[in-house]
Design a protein around this motif. Sequence first.
Motif, PDB file in Angstrom:
ATOM      1  N   ARG A   1      -2.423  14.871   7.067  1.00 35.49           N
ATOM      2  CA  ARG A   1      -1.884  14.236   5.863  1.00 35.49           C
ATOM      3  C   ARG A   1      -2.862  14.381   4.707  1.00 35.49           C
ATOM      4  O   ARG A   1      -4.077  14.246   4.896  1.00 35.49           O
TER       5      ARG A   1
ATOM      6  N   THR B   1       0.836  -1.206   0.000  1.00 34.86           N
ATOM      7  CA  THR B   1       0.000   0.000   0.000  1.00 34.86           C
ATOM      8  C   THR B   1       0.867   1.251   0.000  1.00 34.86           C
ATOM      9  O   THR B   1       0.583   2.228  -0.707  1.00 34.86           O
TER      10      THR B   1
ATOM     11  N   ASP C   1      -6.373  14.341   6.845  1.00 36.25           N
ATOM     12  CA  ASP C   1      -6.894  13.546   7.955  1.00 36.25           C
ATOM     13  C   ASP C   1      -6.523  14.198   9.279  1.00 36.25           C
ATOM     14  O   ASP C   1      -6.028  15.332   9.334  1.00 36.25           O
TER      15      ASP C   1
ATOM     16  N   PHE D   1      -4.694  13.353   1.216  1.00 35.11           N
ATOM     17  CA  PHE D   1      -5.094  12.176   0.449  1.00 35.11           C
ATOM     18  C   PHE D   1      -6.021  12.609  -0.675  1.00 35.11           C
ATOM     19  O   PHE D   1      -6.835  13.525  -0.503  1.00 35.11           O
TER      20      PHE D   1
ATOM     21  N   PHE E   1      -1.399   4.082   5.886  1.00 28.93           N
ATOM     22  CA  PHE E   1      -1.429   4.902   4.671  1.00 28.93           C
ATOM     23  C   PHE E   1      -2.857   5.228   4.233  1.00 28.93           C
ATOM     24  O   PHE E   1      -3.075   5.659   3.110  1.00 28.93           O
ATOM     25  N   GLN E   2      -3.815   5.009   5.120  1.00 30.78           N
ATOM     26  CA  GLN E   2      -5.182   5.432   4.876  1.00 30.78           C
ATOM     27  C   GLN E   2      -5.510   6.591   5.811  1.00 30.78           C
ATOM     28  O   GLN E   2      -4.883   6.752   6.864  1.00 30.78           O
ATOM     29  N   PRO E   3      -6.490   7.431   5.452  1.00 35.91           N
ATOM     30  CA  PRO E   3      -6.859   8.533   6.348  1.00 35.91           C
ATOM     31  C   PRO E   3      -7.267   8.010   7.719  1.00 35.91           C
ATOM     32  O   PRO E   3      -7.929   6.982   7.841  1.00 35.91           O
TER      33      PRO E   3
ATOM     34  N   ALA F   1      -9.169  16.598  -2.584  1.00 32.23           N
ATOM     35  CA  ALA F   1      -8.051  16.358  -1.680  1.00 32.23           C
ATOM     36  C   ALA F   1      -8.507  16.650  -0.259  1.00 32.23           C
ATOM     37  O   ALA F   1      -9.120  17.682   0.002  1.00 32.23           O
TER      38      ALA F   1
ATOM     39  N   THR G   1      -9.183  11.631  -2.629  1.00 36.30           N
ATOM     40  CA  THR G   1     -10.320  10.748  -2.408  1.00 36.30           C
ATOM     41  C   THR G   1     -11.466  11.164  -3.308  1.00 36.30           C
ATOM     42  O   THR G   1     -11.376  12.161  -4.027  1.00 36.30           O
TER      43      THR G   1
ATOM     44  N   THR H   1     -11.732  13.586   8.466  1.00 32.90           N
ATOM     45  CA  THR H   1     -11.121  14.143   7.259  1.00 32.90           C
ATOM     46  C   THR H   1     -11.808  15.450   6.901  1.00 32.90           C
ATOM     47  O   THR H   1     -13.029  15.562   6.959  1.00 32.90           O
TER      48      THR H   1
ATOM     49  N   ALA I   1       1.534   4.114  -3.078  1.00 27.85           N
ATOM     50  CA  ALA I   1       1.369   5.546  -2.828  1.00 27.85           C
ATOM     51  C   ALA I   1       2.640   6.325  -3.139  1.00 27.85           C
ATOM     52  O   ALA I   1       2.668   7.547  -2.946  1.00 27.85           O
TER      53      ALA I   1
END
Length: 702
Positions: free
Chosen positions: A339, A5, A335, A341, A294-296, A332, A343, A300, A9
């Motif tokens: 960070r 993952t 989190d 992300f 590496f996920q929110p 965008a 989405t 968010t 990224a």
Amino acid sequence: MHALTAYQAGATGAGIKVGVIDSGIDLQSAEFGDCSGGLGVGTCRILAASSDPGGNGSIDDVGGHGTAVAFTIAGRRNGSGTHGVAFDAQLVVERADQPGTCTSTDTSACKFSDSTIALGLDRARQAGARVVNISLGGDSASSTLAAAIDRATAAGVIVVIAAGNDGAANPDAFTNPATNAAIARGLVIIAGSVNSNDVISSFSNRAGTSASVYLAAVGEGVRAPDANNTPFVWSGTSFSAPQIAGAIALLAQAFPNLTGKQIVDLLYATARDVGDPGVDPIYGRGVLDLARAFQPVGTTSVAGTSAVLTTGVNAVLSGPMGDAQQGALGVAVLDAFGRAFATSVHPGSFQHQAATRNLPALMATRDRTFSVGGDRMRIAVSLVPTVDSVRIEPLGITSRDAGVARMLATTVSGRLGARVQYAFGASQSGTVLTAQLAGRDDPAFLIARDPLGGAGFDVDVGGSAAMRRSFGGWGVTVASETGDVLSRYGGDMPGLQSRWYRYGYGRSTIAVDRHLGGLAASLGLTRMGENNTVLGARFSAGLGAARADSLFADLGLRWGLGDGWSLGGSLRKGWTHARLRGGIQGSGLLRTNAWAADIGKDGVLGSDSLGLRVAQPLRVAHGGIGLTLPEGWDYATLSVTSWSSQRINLAPAGREIDYELRYRWQFGDGDVSSNLFLRREPGNIAAMPSDVGAVVRFNWGF
């Protein structure tokens, strides 16, 4: 650890310095780049700041342990064999073994002193290492080493220490500084070992009293070369620690905004919870999981704003919007760790409010209606049982059919002189009062309603007032009302239960009416302001928490044709301007319409009446909301770098058309009424099956 993952990224550890305090590193190995031209030169990822605090004369590994640990952190990824976690990271190697203690045949023979380890830690910190790996153990750390850890954490450096391989209930005493908050500052991790099935390794020391700072990673069967570039399979907490150190390097590169403390907190927050729920004395915080890291995490918000974008429902569309279809909205987000992300707000996060089927409530038999008064003032009250704590919107504005369509309302009306009339209403709309003062005598229908009698979506009218002034055959009425828009959220909206939620609105009307023989006509303009909704639809803060101002133009006609016949119709045109808030840029214009036409006859067979109506309730004919959403984020300036214009469509494909036939026969102190109705595409939802129903009702007064 699900590192793929992170790699997908774009994380490789590039540009991140990792300190390794161990038995050195194989300088002849190609796993760390070509170092023949010197450390840190060309592709060599072993930095020139590397040193030999142990006094061996070189950082070149003899025992192999240091090389295997360094490879686990940063061994090259070349499509052959295996590779290190952060395969592009740079290494600050500190060879700390005592001269002559390490041999190529027995890595356990290597001896290390606390003072040498402390010196290596200081040098790694001075070289700019973000994380330092110490796959060593032994007795309780000396004050010298504790002071070096104190200096490292004060500089924001993360220190990862192996838990030890005695299968004990607690980590090695060597790890004690990790539980000293004044020294560790939350930046020291104790690394335990699990196998590939997340089961604690038999040799691994458990979390014990250090559970709050203990994190596990795979330490069994780790493939890495020794000092002679011979591949071995290694086991021990010495090899779970460098996996954690490598993961830290990946996070530090991918999210340069993170402090060391945030990285540690992130690893703890995203670890797989194994063993007993929560932090436990075996697995501590759990098992390292980069897919989660590496996920929110947490709440968010849309980048560049404080507007929260949920992972559940971000909009609940109202009846006028029906089955309006959406495309995915790219955005965008940041989190809870700041960070960025990329989405998407998927169509599934737009909930469609189901078409209401409230016939049992409409036909409730426990209602009571009464009125008192005279020519100058009259008070009328209707009481109907509530459903789900939401009052039913008034059903009609008639006088002759009041026995059929009972209204949940209180109305006080009267006159001030010969030309002025007034009315006050509770749970009665201003447009209804306007029609009453103008003397409109419209027939009441249960389902096919006059669109001019309400808002066109679910509201609970609080109070209203109207005043009419006559000028010859003309009349001018002004009216106002306040109340709540009703929006029903599903149970998957975070923090909200599946129930009705209320949002305030205000509405004001000015209308002109005229009677010419048997023809009664009215023309009105209504302005409506919604505090937190758009035509009854609710949008999350991440989509701008839209509010709206609407203007409606209404035309009503009623023509008495004689011999009991009447013909009527109404038309509404609307323009709604939606405005966004919370830092979300955008707006929208919605065009709406509604209409109804009916024909009726009194005295078909005597004391009876018959009527037929066709109606379209309020529907968005065209329009949506345009948004300008962030696409890119710059960690250096902590600002949005690019924007994208996107659109929320609010015009449905479905179109509800209602047909209703009513009949009423009056006798003595009672009456019998019946209604047959058909709703095609109810709720303006094309896929919704037709709603067909029949009602027979008997009333008797006593």
